[in-house]
Scaffold this active site. Sequence first.
Site, PDB file in Angstrom:
ATOM      1  N   SER A  34       0.984  -1.282   0.051  1.00  0.00           N
ATOM      2  CA  SER A  34      -0.127  -0.217   0.066  1.00  0.00           C
ATOM      3  C   SER A  34       0.902   1.395   0.027  1.00  0.00           C
ATOM      4  CB  SER A  34      -0.937   0.028   1.219  1.00  0.00           C
ATOM      5  OG  SER A  34      -1.655   1.058   1.251  1.00  0.00           O
ATOM      6  N   LEU A  35       0.338   2.195  -0.886  1.00  0.00           N
ATOM      7  CA  LEU A  35       1.271   3.751  -0.900  1.00  0.00           C
ATOM      8  C   LEU A  35       0.418   4.345   0.114  1.00  0.00           C
ATOM      9  CD1 LEU A  35       1.921   3.834  -4.604  1.00  0.00           C
ATOM     10  CD2 LEU A  35       3.258   2.686  -2.953  1.00  0.00           C
ATOM     11  N   THR A  66      -9.159  -1.307   2.089  1.00  0.00           N
ATOM     12  CA  THR A  66      -8.910  -2.015   0.660  1.00  0.00           C
ATOM     13  C   THR A  66      -9.204  -3.385   0.516  1.00  0.00           C
ATOM     14  OG1 THR A  66      -7.176  -1.898  -1.155  1.00  0.00           O
ATOM     15  CG2 THR A  66      -6.329  -2.234   1.317  1.00  0.00           C
ATOM     16  N   LYS A 124     -13.633  -4.359   1.123  1.00  0.00           N
ATOM     17  CA  LYS A 124     -14.368  -2.957   0.774  1.00  0.00           C
ATOM     18  C   LYS A 124     -15.897  -3.228   0.901  1.00  0.00           C
ATOM     19  CE  LYS A 124     -11.529  -0.100  -2.012  1.00  0.00           C
ATOM     20  NZ  LYS A 124     -11.394   0.295  -3.254  1.00  0.00           N
ATOM     21  N   ASN A 150     -14.460   2.687   1.380  1.00  0.00           N
ATOM     22  CA  ASN A 150     -13.054   2.672   1.271  1.00  0.00           C
ATOM     23  C   ASN A 150     -12.756   3.700   2.564  1.00  0.00           C
ATOM     24  OD1 ASN A 150     -13.488   5.299   0.307  1.00  0.00           O
ATOM     25  ND2 ASN A 150     -11.705   5.015  -1.120  1.00  0.00           N
ATOM     26  N   GLY A 174     -14.312  -3.313 -18.212  1.00  0.00           N
ATOM     27  CA  GLY A 174     -14.310  -3.911 -16.945  1.00  0.00           C
ATOM     28  C   GLY A 174     -15.426  -3.739 -16.015  1.00  0.00           C
ATOM     29  N   LEU A 198      -7.221   3.617 -14.823  1.00  0.00           N
ATOM     30  CA  LEU A 198      -7.289   3.543 -13.537  1.00  0.00           C
ATOM     31  C   LEU A 198      -5.879   3.140 -12.807  1.00  0.00           C
ATOM     32  CD1 LEU A 198     -10.219   4.380 -13.624  1.00  0.00           C
ATOM     33  CD2 LEU A 198     -10.843   2.747 -11.890  1.00  0.00           C
ATOM     34  N   TYR A 216      -2.083   3.199 -11.750  1.00  0.00           N
ATOM     35  CA  TYR A 216      -1.138   4.253 -11.509  1.00  0.00           C
ATOM     36  C   TYR A 216       0.263   3.932 -11.699  1.00  0.00           C
ATOM     37  CZ  TYR A 216      -2.106   1.952  -6.750  1.00  0.00           C
ATOM     38  OH  TYR A 216      -2.233   1.181  -5.987  1.00  0.00           O
ATOM     39  N   GLY A 266      -4.058   6.827 -13.284  1.00  0.00           N
ATOM     40  CA  GLY A 266      -4.830   6.673 -11.903  1.00  0.00           C
ATOM     41  C   GLY A 266      -4.261   7.164 -10.726  1.00  0.00           C
TER      42      GLY A 266
HETATM   43  P1  NAP Z   1     -11.548  -6.394  -9.874  1.00  0.00           P
HETATM   44  O1  NAP Z   1     -12.799  -5.830  -8.827  1.00  0.00           O
HETATM   45  O2  NAP Z   1     -11.009  -7.588  -9.901  1.00  0.00           O
HETATM   46  O3  NAP Z   1     -12.172  -5.911 -11.341  1.00  0.00           O
HETATM   47  C1  NAP Z   1     -11.259  -6.253 -12.578  1.00  0.00           C
HETATM   48  C2  NAP Z   1     -12.401  -6.215 -13.632  1.00  0.00           C
HETATM   49  O4  NAP Z   1     -11.416  -6.489 -14.851  1.00  0.00           O
HETATM   50  C3  NAP Z   1     -13.335  -7.547 -13.538  1.00  0.00           C
HETATM   51  O5  NAP Z   1     -14.290  -6.961 -14.321  1.00  0.00           O
HETATM   52  C4  NAP Z   1     -12.611  -8.497 -14.617  1.00  0.00           C
HETATM   53  O6  NAP Z   1     -13.518  -9.207 -15.322  1.00  0.00           O
HETATM   54  C5  NAP Z   1     -11.889  -7.497 -15.555  1.00  0.00           C
HETATM   55  N1  NAP Z   1     -10.780  -8.211 -16.166  1.00  0.00           N
HETATM   56  C6  NAP Z   1      -9.512  -8.864 -15.447  1.00  0.00           C
HETATM   57  N2  NAP Z   1      -9.005  -9.262 -16.499  1.00  0.00           N
HETATM   58  C7  NAP Z   1      -9.418  -9.167 -17.676  1.00  0.00           C
HETATM   59  C8  NAP Z   1      -9.007  -9.761 -18.954  1.00  0.00           C
HETATM   60  N3  NAP Z   1      -7.752 -10.266 -19.225  1.00  0.00           N
HETATM   61  N4  NAP Z   1      -9.834  -9.333 -19.947  1.00  0.00           N
HETATM   62  C9  NAP Z   1     -10.970  -8.492 -19.748  1.00  0.00           C
HETATM   63  N5  NAP Z   1     -11.262  -8.201 -18.541  1.00  0.00           N
HETATM   64  C10 NAP Z   1     -10.558  -8.310 -17.453  1.00  0.00           C
HETATM   65  O7  NAP Z   1     -10.674  -5.106  -9.731  1.00  0.00           O
HETATM   66  P2  NAP Z   1     -10.922  -3.465  -9.164  1.00  0.00           P
HETATM   67  O8  NAP Z   1     -10.731  -3.419  -7.671  1.00  0.00           O
HETATM   68  O9  NAP Z   1     -12.016  -3.098 -10.045  1.00  0.00           O
HETATM   69  O10 NAP Z   1      -9.416  -2.854  -9.815  1.00  0.00           O
HETATM   70  C11 NAP Z   1      -9.277  -2.736 -11.092  1.00  0.00           C
HETATM   71  C12 NAP Z   1      -8.167  -1.730 -11.435  1.00  0.00           C
HETATM   72  O11 NAP Z   1      -8.473  -0.433 -11.056  1.00  0.00           O
HETATM   73  C13 NAP Z   1      -6.814  -2.313 -10.772  1.00  0.00           C
HETATM   74  O12 NAP Z   1      -5.906  -2.314 -11.585  1.00  0.00           O
HETATM   75  C14 NAP Z   1      -6.698  -1.509  -9.632  1.00  0.00           C
HETATM   76  O13 NAP Z   1      -5.167  -1.200  -9.245  1.00  0.00           O
HETATM   77  C15 NAP Z   1      -7.325  -0.126 -10.334  1.00  0.00           C
HETATM   78  N6  NAP Z   1      -7.700   0.851  -9.233  1.00  0.00           N
HETATM   79  C16 NAP Z   1      -7.161   2.121  -8.985  1.00  0.00           C
HETATM   80  C17 NAP Z   1      -7.734   2.919  -8.169  1.00  0.00           C
HETATM   81  C18 NAP Z   1      -6.871   4.393  -8.103  1.00  0.00           C
HETATM   82  O14 NAP Z   1      -7.149   5.069  -6.823  1.00  0.00           O
HETATM   83  N7  NAP Z   1      -6.133   4.905  -9.015  1.00  0.00           N
HETATM   84  C19 NAP Z   1      -8.714   2.848  -7.331  1.00  0.00           C
HETATM   85  C20 NAP Z   1      -9.394   1.250  -7.490  1.00  0.00           C
HETATM   86  C21 NAP Z   1      -8.753   0.453  -8.621  1.00  0.00           C
HETATM   87  P3  NAP Z   1     -14.029 -10.745 -14.711  1.00  0.00           P
HETATM   88  O15 NAP Z   1     -15.003 -10.173 -13.595  1.00  0.00           O
HETATM   89  O16 NAP Z   1     -14.697 -11.311 -15.813  1.00  0.00           O
HETATM   90  O17 NAP Z   1     -12.771 -11.060 -14.050  1.00  0.00           O
END
Ligand code: NAP
Length: 287
Positions: free
Chosen positions: A21-22, A68, A72, A93, A132, A230, A232, A253
């Site tokens: 975690s950052l 996190t 969540k 969160n 996604g 999203l 970063y 992100g």
């Molecule tokens: P998550 O709940 O696991 O959701 C990931 C989504 O991506 C799911 O819909 C998944 O599909 C899809 N996916 C995964 N691999 C795939 C592939 N090969 N092809 C197509 N779709 C794919 O994860 P999350 O919590 O939403 O986080 C997602 C991203 O957002 C991460 O990279 C995270 O670091 C980033 N994030 C950034 C911030 C920020 O503050 N910048 C905040 C939150 C999250 P399935 O359901 O079919 O597996």
Amino acid sequence: MSEITGKTRLLGVIGHPIGHSLSPLMHNAALTELGENYVYVAFPIKPEDLATAIAGLESIGVVGFSVTIPHKQTIMPFFSQITPTAKLVGAVNTVWWTEQGWQGTNTDVEGFVAPLTGLDQDWRKVKPVVLGNGGAARAVVVGLAQLGCPEIQIVGRNLEKLAAFKNSWSRADFNSELSVYPWQTLAELIPSTTLLINTTPLGMTPHLDQSPVEEDLMQGLSSSAIAYDLIYTPRPTRFLQQAADQGATIIDGLEMLVQQGAAALRLWLQKPVPVDTMRQALRDFIP
Ligand code: NAP
């Protein structure tokens, strides 16, 4: 960080794993700048220990904490009050202690929206495409609805999950229409959108060389479009590189991470916080 004394107050983040975690870096930089006698630490809490941990955080007088993965959603029943935003997202969160008990909200929505609000756009004319349909996509949908986008187009690879995602908003009180599409429709969706958002983990470790959009499909992206990832780190991702090659505006992100943290810290301290310091702490760490 201020010197730790007998009066130092505690903030933190719970998750599992949490060592990556950052948030401690970003929050402690801000607390130091403000000269606040607080410290923000990471607590590794396993799913089965969540109830014990929440009781423990209360008994040792923690002022507030971030939440996190994987807590969540599962943490929601523990709160006396949850903000409408967190209810809409279906995830918390940020948590803070009040006389009525713990209260929870979701600052990811504010974080996501922040880098978009400064842009010269009439959001009532924008029909975003969101790649996604996981947890982060939920905060994105709420943010896009807040901006006033008339239609939000969600693209996913699993049709059952996509249908469940759409159904979960059926009683949501916002004016945006939500439509869901299988991955194969990207060829038609990309040329027609001016806001393309990646919420999949494709492009981050261990998928560093991947993008959710194939090279030839990205060539259909308008040069007047915005591509928002999203992720970063790395900065930029392959997805953003592809979009920049088309002349599109790109947003990574990092700002979302900074702004969701800043919104949380404002809640805990009840005062303005040094957002630039928080951003710089992350930039120093993430090249
Ligand atoms: P998550 O709940 O696991 O959701 C990931 C989504 O991506 C799911 O819909 C998944 O599909 C899809 N996916 C995964 N691999 C795939 C592939 N090969 N092809 C197509 N779709 C794919 O994860 P999350 O919590 O939403 O986080 C997602 C991203 O957002 C991460 O990279 C995270 O670091 C980033 N994030 C950034 C911030 C920020 O503050 N910048 C905040 C939150 C999250 P399935 O359901 O079919 O597996």
